[in-house]
Scaffold this motif. Structure first.
Motif, PDB file in Angstrom:
ATOM      1  N   PRO A  29       0.825  -1.210   0.000  1.00 31.88           N
ATOM      2  CA  PRO A  29       0.000   0.000   0.000  1.00 31.88           C
ATOM      3  C   PRO A  29       0.857   1.257   0.000  1.00 31.88           C
ATOM      4  O   PRO A  29       1.816   1.366   0.768  1.00 31.88           O
ATOM      5  N   PRO A  30       0.527   2.201  -0.867  1.00 32.15           N
ATOM      6  CA  PRO A  30       1.276   3.464  -0.868  1.00 32.15           C
ATOM      7  C   PRO A  30       0.953   4.281   0.373  1.00 32.15           C
ATOM      8  O   PRO A  30      -0.160   4.245   0.880  1.00 32.15           O
ATOM      9  N   ALA A  31       1.956   5.005   0.861  1.00 27.83           N
ATOM     10  CA  ALA A  31       1.778   5.785   2.089  1.00 27.83           C
ATOM     11  C   ALA A  31       2.379   7.173   1.913  1.00 27.83           C
ATOM     12  O   ALA A  31       3.411   7.342   1.272  1.00 27.83           O
ATOM     13  N   ASP A  32       1.699   8.150   2.494  1.00 25.90           N
ATOM     14  CA  ASP A  32       2.210   9.517   2.587  1.00 25.90           C
ATOM     15  C   ASP A  32       2.557   9.759   4.047  1.00 25.90           C
ATOM     16  O   ASP A  32       1.745   9.485   4.934  1.00 25.90           O
ATOM     17  N   VAL A  33       3.759  10.248   4.320  1.00 24.97           N
ATOM     18  CA  VAL A  33       4.198  10.543   5.683  1.00 24.97           C
ATOM     19  C   VAL A  33       4.464  12.041   5.775  1.00 24.97           C
ATOM     20  O   VAL A  33       5.275  12.574   5.022  1.00 24.97           O
ATOM     21  N   LEU A  34       3.758  12.691   6.704  1.00 22.25           N
ATOM     22  CA  LEU A  34       3.902  14.128   6.893  1.00 22.25           C
ATOM     23  C   LEU A  34       4.431  14.388   8.303  1.00 22.25           C
ATOM     24  O   LEU A  34       3.807  13.973   9.281  1.00 22.25           O
ATOM     25  N   VAL A  35       5.575  15.060   8.401  1.00 17.22           N
ATOM     26  CA  VAL A  35       6.177  15.370   9.692  1.00 17.22           C
ATOM     27  C   VAL A  35       6.086  16.871   9.896  1.00 17.22           C
ATOM     28  O   VAL A  35       6.520  17.650   9.045  1.00 17.22           O
ATOM     29  N   SER A  36       5.503  17.274  11.034  1.00 16.10           N
ATOM     30  CA  SER A  36       5.368  18.693  11.349  1.00 16.10           C
ATOM     31  C   SER A  36       5.777  18.921  12.796  1.00 16.10           C
ATOM     32  O   SER A  36       6.187  17.989  13.497  1.00 16.10           O
ATOM     33  N   ASP A  37       5.633  20.156  13.259  1.00  7.83           N
ATOM     34  CA  ASP A  37       5.962  20.471  14.650  1.00  7.83           C
ATOM     35  C   ASP A  37       5.029  19.756  15.624  1.00  7.83           C
ATOM     36  O   ASP A  37       5.401  19.481  16.754  1.00  7.83           O
TER      37      ASP A  37
END
Length: 179
Positions: A29-37
């Motif tokens: 499965p494709p995944a999007d990983v978003l890292v923020s504060d």
């Protein structure tokens, strides 16, 4: 002048199938990983899966999502079926690195319209721990005996996690009291 394509598209697909290229491919499965504060958010496409078919684990700085997208077509023995399968099926395990120190109990997971969404809040930065120093009877120089000093060293674990351990002594330094 008439131009002809050497093989019609359906004939190309049939040729590819006959060559043994028709086995269903593994599902990743494709995944999007978003890292923020605020932390880490993961969106992963898992169409056809229910929430109870997913296993999510966070250990140290590794987030692992496991599941299986089952092959939906069954063939009875002796039945001949031509298949052209473009969707992917099978067991999968996705391992993603996340910042260390995240609390596994703070992970929020939801599944909607075939999209798994995970929210991992950023951990509080490590804060220094202050060690409490106690004063009173039994401290060195106030006439206390050795048992009081050892008792204080043992109590240090209750006030901040520090323990007193003797370090190496320089040569010639007498550490044993004379009897």
């Amino acid at each position: 002048m008439t131009m002809m394509e050497p093989l019609a598209p359906w004939l190309r697909d049939l040729n590819r199938f006959m060559a043994g290229d028709a086995a269903p491919a593994a599902f990743v499965p494709p995944a999007d990983v978003l890292v923020s504060d605020e932390g880490v958010t993961v969106h992963m496409d898992v169409p056809g899966l229910r929430h109870d078919e997913l296993d999510i684990q966070l250990e140290n700085d590794t987030l692992t999502i496991r599941g299986e997208r089952r092959f939906p077509y069954e063939t009875r023995e002796g039945e001949r079926v031509w298949r052209h399968i473009e969707r992917h099926f099978g067991r999968f395990a996705r391992t993603l690195r996340v910042p260390g120190g995240m609390d596994p109990n703070a992970v929020e997971a939801s599944l909607s319209d075939g999209v798994l969404s995970l929210r991992l809040p950023r951990p509080e930065s490590l804060k220094p721990h202050r060690v409490q120093v106690r004063s009173g009877a039994g401290t060195p120089g106030n006439g206390g005996d050795r048992r009081d000093i050892e008792g204080l060293a043992g109590d240090a674990t209750a006030t901040g996690g520090a323990t007193a351990t003797p370090g190496p002594t320089p040569a010639g330094d007498a550490t044993t009291p004379a009897t």
